[in-house]
Scaffold this active site. Structure first.
Site, short mmCIF file in Angstrom:
data_model
loop_
_atom_site.label_atom_id
_atom_site.label_comp_id
_atom_site.label_asym_id
_atom_site.label_seq_id
_atom_site.Cartn_x
_atom_site.Cartn_y
_atom_site.Cartn_z
N LYS A 121 0.83 -1.09 -0.11
CA LYS A 121 0.14 0.05 0.18
C LYS A 121 0.70 1.18 -0.03
CE LYS A 121 -1.42 2.20 3.73
NZ LYS A 121 -1.92 2.89 4.78
N CYS A 179 -4.68 12.58 13.35
CA CYS A 179 -4.56 10.97 13.05
C CYS A 179 -4.75 10.46 14.36
CB CYS A 179 -3.19 10.84 12.23
SG CYS A 179 -3.02 8.99 11.74
N ARG A 203 -8.20 -0.57 5.19
CA ARG A 203 -7.44 0.40 4.54
C ARG A 203 -5.95 0.04 4.09
NH1 ARG A 203 -5.77 4.42 8.13
NH2 ARG A 203 -4.71 5.10 6.42
#
Length: 419
Positions: A22, A117, A398
């Site tokens: 990713k 975050c 994700r």
């Protein structure tokens, strides 16, 4: 909202292919903005973050052709929108990676300011400072970063602290700048090297990728390319731990052990049996007798922060007392309270945790707080007695491609429940 139900105790056995990384795919997609020619990317993982980046490129005017087996082809000749809006950036901070390429090729970019975050502050000030050093006119207001430049100029930029996305953003911007750009204290991660290799195949002049100093000689234009994304080292490490804590015997294919030299040595110190089985494959056996070890996270080539949560699970079911220190993010122990619900003996002490190994974990309902925390809960559920129900698994989607399907293929008792 989906949940994942795990009945622990199964010993994982079989062969699993590792997906593309990713953290290499996202900058590679952003880099396609640097050329008007078609770019083909293969070994692309099917992940929520990748989908978000593709949506962003499509919204900017890119023509996308997606094939599950062959990868993605991106044609950016139709790009006419230079804004990355809040609704996309808020779901994925890596959207900031389009700023450097858009500014370098189109002379403008408008990026929604990334929000907070869950694992701590990730400021983008180094991105902004670096682009300003290259001559960009940047203003902040209304929640957006607005940047303009007729043509970026080469500059000498020192990155402190070291930043992966900052290195990638400035590296991409420098490829089309006028003159030479030197990035000092640059990130050395394999994903940065993969991006550099892709850019070189597009005609960029880059030296030093993989070291702390990267030199880029700007060119007038870049051309299209075919690029194969490197394997995901974090997924590899996660499956190594899964095999170890379940007493399994798993062959991992389409991976690269050199990207995990330090973690593999740490796993072997714990007692995990890892053998290299030819190019791109490794076999992991969990033979019991695990001994907890101390370690601390650090930038590559050190122990990755993205494996810290999973490592806590490994130490939790290993004999002895250990200390794990987090040096990258200031709030990356949110998974500790959830692991404690499963019976893990973990205590937070500042930026470290003290882990005392237990004989067994016990299943319970738990909630994921971020991507890697969700992976740690899956691992703990595999090792625990009884049922573990994990909520908020959208975090998992994700960064892990069909993880429940891969674990099911290895013999895990796991299923996704949709409300």
């Amino acid at each position: 909202m989906d949940t994942i139900l795990i009945r622990g105790g199964a010993s994982l056995k079989g062969t699993i292919p590792i997906s593309g990384a990713k953290n290499a795919t996202l900058p590679a997609l952003a880099a396609t903005l640097l050329t008007s020619e078609k770019v083909h990317l293969s070994n692309i993982p099917h992940l929520a973050d990748v989908t978000t980046m593709l949506e962003l490129l499509g919204q900017q005017g890119a023509a996308l052709t997606v094939d599950e087996k062959l990868g993605v082809e991106i044609d950016n000749r139709g790009v006419n929108n230079f804004c990355a809006p809040y609704d996309l950036v808020s779901t994925m901070r890596a959207s900031i990676l389009v700023m450097g390429p858009m500014l370098a090729r189109y002379g403008q970019a408008e990026i929604s300011m990334p929000g907070g975050c869950a694992i701590g502050s990730r400021p983008v000030n180094l991105h902004i400072q670096g682009l300003r050093a290259m001559g960009a006119d940047i203003s902040l207001g209304d929640g957006y970063i607005r940047a303009k430049a007729k043509r970026l100029k080469g500059a000498k930029i020192y990155l402190e602290p070291v930043t992966v996305t900052g290195t990638e953003n400035l590296l991409m911007a420098a490829t089309l700048a006028d003159g030479v750009t030197i990035l000092e204290n640059a990130a050395r991660e394999p994903e940065v090297v993969d991006l550099a290799n892709m850019l070189i195949s597009m005609g960029a002049k880059i030296q030093g990728a993989g070291s702390s100093t990267i030199t880029v000689e700007g060119v007038e234009e870049l051309h299209g390319t075919d690029h194969d994304i490197i394997p995901d080292r974090i997924e590899t490490a996660t499956f190594i731990i899964a095999a170890a804590i379940t007493g399994g015997d798993v062959l991992l294919t389409n991976t690269q052990s050199e990207y995990l030299a330090v973690p593999i040595e740490n796993f072997r110190q714990v007692g995990v049996d890892i053998s290299l089985e030819g190019e791109g494959s490794m076999r992991v056996r969990g033979n019991g007798g695990l001994k907890a070890i101390d370690l601390q996270t650090s930038p590559y080539p050190g122990f990755p922060t993205d494996i810290q949560a999973q490592m806590l699970v490994l130490n939790s079911v290993s004999e002895g007392i250990s200390t794990v220190t987090e040096t990258i993010f200031e709030n990356r122990f949110m998974h500790v309270s959830e692991l404690q619900r499963l019976g893990a003996d973990i205590k937070i002490q500042g930026n470290s945790v003290r882990v005392r190994g237990v004989d067994k974990l016990i299943g319970a309902p738990v909630m994921a707080t971020d991507l890697r925390a969700s992976a740690s809960l899956v691992l703990a559920g595999l090792a625990a007695q009884g049922e573990t129900l994990i909520s908020r698994v959208y975090h998992l989607d994700r960064g892990y491609e069909r993880i429940e399907e891969k674990l099911l293929a290895l013999g895990a008792d796991i299923k996704r429940l949709s409300e």
